[in-house]
Scaffold this motif. Structure first.
Motif, PDB file in Angstrom:
ATOM      1  N   GLN A 134       0.830  -1.215   0.000  1.00 42.59           N
ATOM      2  CA  GLN A 134       0.000   0.000   0.000  1.00 42.59           C
ATOM      3  C   GLN A 134       0.863   1.263   0.000  1.00 42.59           C
ATOM      4  O   GLN A 134       0.383   2.339  -0.349  1.00 42.59           O
ATOM      5  CB  GLN A 134      -0.925   0.015   1.204  1.00 42.59           C
ATOM      6  CG  GLN A 134      -0.175  -0.020   2.524  1.00 42.59           C
ATOM      7  CD  GLN A 134      -1.108   0.035   3.723  1.00 42.59           C
ATOM      8  OE1 GLN A 134      -2.165   0.625   3.656  1.00 42.59           O
ATOM      9  NE2 GLN A 134      -0.703  -0.606   4.809  1.00 42.59           N
ATOM     10  N   HIS A 135       2.132   1.133   0.374  1.00 43.10           N
ATOM     11  CA  HIS A 135       3.000   2.315   0.424  1.00 43.10           C
ATOM     12  C   HIS A 135       3.784   2.553  -0.861  1.00 43.10           C
ATOM     13  O   HIS A 135       4.501   3.551  -0.969  1.00 43.10           O
ATOM     14  CB  HIS A 135       3.982   2.206   1.587  1.00 43.10           C
ATOM     15  CG  HIS A 135       3.315   2.202   2.927  1.00 43.10           C
ATOM     16  ND1 HIS A 135       2.287   3.060   3.230  1.00 43.10           N
ATOM     17  CD2 HIS A 135       3.521   1.430   4.024  1.00 43.10           C
ATOM     18  CE1 HIS A 135       1.882   2.825   4.479  1.00 43.10           C
ATOM     19  NE2 HIS A 135       2.608   1.838   4.967  1.00 43.10           N
ATOM     20  N   LEU A 136       3.703   1.624  -1.834  1.00 42.72           N
ATOM     21  CA  LEU A 136       4.480   1.803  -3.071  1.00 42.72           C
ATOM     22  C   LEU A 136       4.114   3.138  -3.726  1.00 42.72           C
ATOM     23  O   LEU A 136       2.928   3.421  -3.931  1.00 42.72           O
ATOM     24  CB  LEU A 136       4.186   0.674  -4.066  1.00 42.72           C
ATOM     25  CG  LEU A 136       4.682  -0.721  -3.689  1.00 42.72           C
ATOM     26  CD1 LEU A 136       4.243  -1.721  -4.756  1.00 42.72           C
ATOM     27  CD2 LEU A 136       6.194  -0.736  -3.528  1.00 42.72           C
ATOM     28  N   ALA A 141      -2.786  -4.372   1.051  1.00 37.53           N
ATOM     29  CA  ALA A 141      -3.392  -3.288   1.835  1.00 37.53           C
ATOM     30  C   ALA A 141      -4.158  -3.810   3.047  1.00 37.53           C
ATOM     31  O   ALA A 141      -4.316  -3.115   4.049  1.00 37.53           O
ATOM     32  CB  ALA A 141      -4.311  -2.454   0.947  1.00 37.53           C
ATOM     33  N   ARG A 142      -4.649  -5.058   2.963  1.00 34.52           N
ATOM     34  CA  ARG A 142      -5.393  -5.624   4.099  1.00 34.52           C
ATOM     35  C   ARG A 142      -4.477  -6.321   5.096  1.00 34.52           C
ATOM     36  O   ARG A 142      -4.936  -6.918   6.067  1.00 34.52           O
ATOM     37  CB  ARG A 142      -6.454  -6.603   3.579  1.00 34.52           C
ATOM     38  CG  ARG A 142      -7.736  -5.908   3.122  1.00 34.52           C
ATOM     39  CD  ARG A 142      -8.644  -6.845   2.351  1.00 34.52           C
ATOM     40  NE  ARG A 142      -8.151  -7.026   0.991  1.00 34.52           N
ATOM     41  CZ  ARG A 142      -7.874  -8.202   0.444  1.00 34.52           C
ATOM     42  NH1 ARG A 142      -8.038  -9.302   1.110  1.00 34.52           N
ATOM     43  NH2 ARG A 142      -7.422  -8.250  -0.803  1.00 34.52           N
ATOM     44  N   GLY A 143      -3.163  -6.284   4.805  1.00 32.52           N
ATOM     45  CA  GLY A 143      -2.226  -6.929   5.727  1.00 32.52           C
ATOM     46  C   GLY A 143      -2.064  -8.416   5.460  1.00 32.52           C
ATOM     47  O   GLY A 143      -1.469  -9.134   6.253  1.00 32.52           O
ATOM     48  N   SER A 144      -2.591  -8.895   4.312  1.00 33.76           N
ATOM     49  CA  SER A 144      -2.436 -10.309   3.965  1.00 33.76           C
ATOM     50  C   SER A 144      -1.182 -10.495   3.114  1.00 33.76           C
ATOM     51  O   SER A 144      -0.822  -9.610   2.339  1.00 33.76           O
ATOM     52  CB  SER A 144      -3.642 -10.795   3.150  1.00 33.76           C
ATOM     53  OG  SER A 144      -4.845 -10.419   3.774  1.00 33.76           O
TER      54      SER A 144
END
Ligand code: ADP
Ligand code: MG
Length: 322
Positions: free
Chosen positions: A236-238, A302-305
């Motif tokens: 998500q930080h890319l 993004a969901r931490g998976s």
């Protein structure tokens, strides 16, 4: 009448506006004679671009000239070195003056921007292939190596990722984009901006550095191997441009090559200083993950998976290479 080898060199490569004081002898003799400042190391790098491999056949010669120097300056940037000189080996199917003029224009415009003087080279006939060696200076002991990443360091990148791969997809007819996005990604592929100032700004701050030529995962992988560590990357930080964002394809920023951004590690406590230093050079600096002790490269969506990438970069000799 076709140009002779010597007329060609004289016409296109001897005349240049950069005249450095540390060039005792430039083009025209058997060797160049060059002065390295006292207390500094000479950083040396070389890259070849082959028609049909690194750029499509018929690619704009001005872009080829720019790219050839840019990819080498990017290697100097990734060491934190200051560019100084270049040597150029050209293999050309014919002495095509229009092609050479455009190639020289692309090369020298960028050389001028970074104060680089062309000090020699070699010219031969054969299938189109261009090689450039770049030389720069680095204060002894201050080079940014691949070996210094430590658990807890933050992984950071300059600029945005995946643009050049999308540009290549456009050139090859694999992607259709709106006009402004199309122009943007074609420029990112044809005219990469080596992060020379950012690399120098990271001296004394980054613990390791590499330039992203083969894709983020492949190049970060080189840092991990060289440093004997692992990494966690949070997708998500890319940092993505609008053009790449709308593609909704994470393989572009993760596996796409040719961006020539820098991927570096910095100790957590040095991050804000590093970001300020890089942003002062005019480019983004984004934290995308952290170094971990456990070997291997892990990605979180993004969901931490956990996310398993399909590609890990370009290897010229791998069966799975493009
Ligand atoms: P040598 O045979 O001694 O290697 P060459 O006859 O090949 O030298 O080249 C003559 C001079 O022109 C040398 O100084 C060489 O570095 C330079 N030169 C040759 N090709 C290029 C090129 N493409 N760009 C810049 N300099 C070149
Ligand atoms: Mg000679």
């Amino acid at each position: 009448m076709p140009l002779s080898e010597f007329a060609l060199i004289e016409r296109f490569f001897v005349r240049q506006s950069i005249r450095r004081g540390d060039v005792r002898l430039g083009i025209g003799d058997d060797c160049a004679v060059l002065l390295v400042p006292a207390g500094e190391g000479l950083a040396v790098t070389i890259d070849t671009l082959v028609s049909g491999v690194h750029f499509p056949d018929g690619f704009d010669p001005e872009d080829i000239g720019h790219r050839l120097l840019a990819v080498n300056l990017s290697d100097l940037a990734a060491m934190g070195a200051e560019p100084a000189w270049a040597t150029l080996a050209l293999t050309l199917p014919a002495a095509d003056e229009t092609w050479l003029a455009a190639f020289a224009q692309g090369l020298f415009a960028l050389a001028q921007q970074f104060g680089v003087q062309l000090v020699g080279g070699n010219t031969t006939r054969g299938p189109l292939s261009v090689t450039l060696q770049a030389h720069g200076f680095i204060p002894l002991g201050q080079e940014l190596r691949r070996t210094g990443a430590r658990p807890g360091d933050l992984i950071c990148v300059t600029g945005t990722l995946g643009d050049a791969a999308l540009g290549l997809a456009v050139l090859q007819g694999r992607a259709q984009l709106s006009d402004p996005h199309r122009a943007f990604v074609l420029r990112r592929f044809g005219r990469p901006e080596p992060r020379v100032a950012a690399g120098q700004a990271l001296r004394g701050l980054a613990t390791s550095a590499i330039d992203v030529s083969d894709g983020l995962l492949a190049d970060l992988g080189h840092i991990l191997t060289a440093s004997g560590v692992g990494a966690l990357v949070e997708l998500q930080h890319l940092p993505l441009s609008d053009a790449v964002q709308v593609q909704r394809d994470l393989e572009l920023p993760l596996g796409g090559g040719d961006d020539y951004e820098l991927c570096v590690t910095v100790p957590r406590g040095a991050f804000e200083r590093a970001r300020a230093a890089v942003e002062a050079t005019g480019c983004r600096f984004t934290r995308i993950g952290e170094i971990q002790a456990e070997p291997g490269l892990r990605c979180l969506d993004a969901r931490g998976s956990p996310y398993l990438p399909a590609v890990t970069g370009y290897d010229h000799f791998a069966d799975t290479g493009r």
